[in-house]
Design a protein around this motif. Structure first.
Motif, short mmCIF file in Angstrom:
data_model
loop_
_atom_site.label_atom_id
_atom_site.label_comp_id
_atom_site.label_asym_id
_atom_site.label_seq_id
_atom_site.Cartn_x
_atom_site.Cartn_y
_atom_site.Cartn_z
N GLY A 1 0.81 -1.21 0.00
CA GLY A 1 0.00 0.00 0.00
C GLY A 1 0.84 1.26 0.00
N SER A 2 1.91 1.26 0.78
CA SER A 2 2.79 2.43 0.83
C SER A 2 3.48 2.67 -0.51
CB SER A 2 3.84 2.25 1.93
OG SER A 2 3.23 2.21 3.20
N ARG B 1 0.92 4.28 -2.72
CA ARG B 1 0.75 5.69 -2.34
C ARG B 1 1.93 6.53 -2.83
NH1 ARG B 1 -1.66 9.45 0.66
NH2 ARG B 1 -0.37 10.93 1.81
N SER B 2 3.14 6.05 -2.65
CA SER B 2 4.32 6.79 -3.10
C SER B 2 4.28 7.01 -4.61
CB SER B 2 5.60 6.04 -2.72
OG SER B 2 5.76 6.03 -1.33
N LEU C 1 1.65 9.71 -5.40
CA LEU C 1 2.12 11.06 -5.09
C LEU C 1 3.19 11.51 -6.08
CD1 LEU C 1 2.27 10.81 -1.20
CD2 LEU C 1 0.58 12.07 -2.58
N SER D 1 -5.41 4.32 2.07
CA SER D 1 -4.82 5.63 1.84
C SER D 1 -5.58 6.33 0.72
CB SER D 1 -3.35 5.49 1.43
OG SER D 1 -2.79 6.76 1.15
N THR E 1 -5.07 9.88 -1.77
CA THR E 1 -4.19 10.98 -2.17
C THR E 1 -5.05 12.18 -2.55
OG1 THR E 1 -4.06 10.17 -4.45
CG2 THR E 1 -2.36 9.41 -2.92
#
Length: 163
Positions: A29-30, A33-34, A37, A57, A59
């Protein structure tokens, strides 16, 4: 279209995790998200087992509607045991009929829900994306699983659609 169905089935069968827990959900998931972004993508990402959410998450540029789409995509993955984009390819994007018992308030035929399959356990949950066109939502999920598993994205990516 049939080539895409076969490709999605291959993704579902081969992008299998050796295990899945809170740490793995956070890692995948991170990474999504990265990427969102970095690339300026407005999306919601949800990873879960069938009994609970492990990662969520959103954004910038997303709304409560994206979380609602995620909920309905998760329900479709769980009920039909396949990627929600495969449902699009097999059935088209028309809502489920009343006879199906899959109420459109709770189920949707739209890309972005991907089954989390664990070796020796089968489908244990879903990785779901919302915010982009359905084929692209699906692609984000597939890319993330490829990256996590050390597989080449290009070996699993759906071909670009040219208009």
């Amino acid at each position: 279209m049939n080539d895409d169905i076969g490709r999605v089935q291959r993704q579902e069968n081969e992008l299998m995790l050796p295990s899945f827990d809170e740490a793995i959900a956070f890692e995948i998931g991170s990474a999504i998200r990265s990427r969102a972004l970095q690339d300026g993508l407005s999306l919601v990402v949800d990873l879960r087992t069938w009994d609970r959410q492990l990662f969520f998450s959103a954004t910038p540029g997303t709304s409560a509607d994206n979380a609602e789409w995620v909920r309905r995509k998760i329900n479709s993955v769980r009920r039909f045991q396949r990627a929600s984009y495969r449902l699009v390819l097999e059935r088209g994007e028309a809502p489920f009929s009343p006879q199906s018992g899959a109420d459109p308030a709770d189920f949707v035929i739209a890309g972005g829900g991907f089954p989390i399959r664990v070796t020796g356990a089968g489908i244990v949950g879903a990785l779901t994306i919302s915010g982009l066109p359905g084929r692209d939502d699906h692609g984000v999920a597939v890319d993330a699983l490829c990256d996590h598993l050390g597989k080449s994205r290009s070996d699993y990516a759906l071909p670009e659609i040219t208009s």
